[in-house]
Design an enzyme around this catalytic site. Structure first.
Site, PDB file in Angstrom:
ATOM      1  N   CYS A   1       3.209   1.339   3.286  1.00  0.00           N
ATOM      2  CA  CYS A   1       3.820   0.948   3.373  1.00  0.00           C
ATOM      3  C   CYS A   1       5.721   0.552   2.037  1.00  0.00           C
ATOM      4  CB  CYS A   1       3.482  -0.773   2.720  1.00  0.00           C
ATOM      5  SG  CYS A   1       2.158  -1.458   3.606  1.00  0.00           S
TER       6      CYS A   1
ATOM      7  N   CYS B   1       0.740  -1.351   0.064  1.00  0.00           N
ATOM      8  CA  CYS B   1      -0.290  -0.044  -0.163  1.00  0.00           C
ATOM      9  C   CYS B   1       0.647   1.350   0.149  1.00  0.00           C
ATOM     10  CB  CYS B   1      -0.797   0.006   1.474  1.00  0.00           C
ATOM     11  SG  CYS B   1      -0.097   0.512   2.949  1.00  0.00           S
TER      12      CYS B   1
END
Length: 85
Positions: A13, A10
């Site tokens: 991340c 994501c």
């Protein structure tokens, strides 16, 4: 120093991965970085919230993407413990 980013890929991340690379490069510490996207591996390590920053097998941050200054401080501390800089 072995650095691992635990996260599905994501935005948060990926931001943690970029921030960590930048901090490690600026510190000048030798490192190997791996981005782990396997949810089963998160559970095996006890990480319930991502992204997570793992250094030499120790989970240092979970559930947030810290600032570069904070990541730099964490990496410097880990490097000192490992006998590095």
């Amino acid at each position: 120093m072995k650095i691992e980013i635990l996260g599905t890929g994501c935005a948060k991340c990926n931001l943690l991965e970029q921030t960590t690379r930048s901090a490690a490069d600026k510190l000048g510490v030798p490192y190997q970085l791996e981005h782990i996207r396997d949810i089963r591996e998160f559970a095996r390590r006890g990480v319930m919230f991502t992204p997570a920053l793992v250094v030499d097998g120790e989970v240092l941050v979970a559930g947030k993407s810290p600032s570069e200054a904070e990541v730099s401080r964490l990496l410097a501390t880990a490097a000192k413990r490992a006998g590095g800089r």
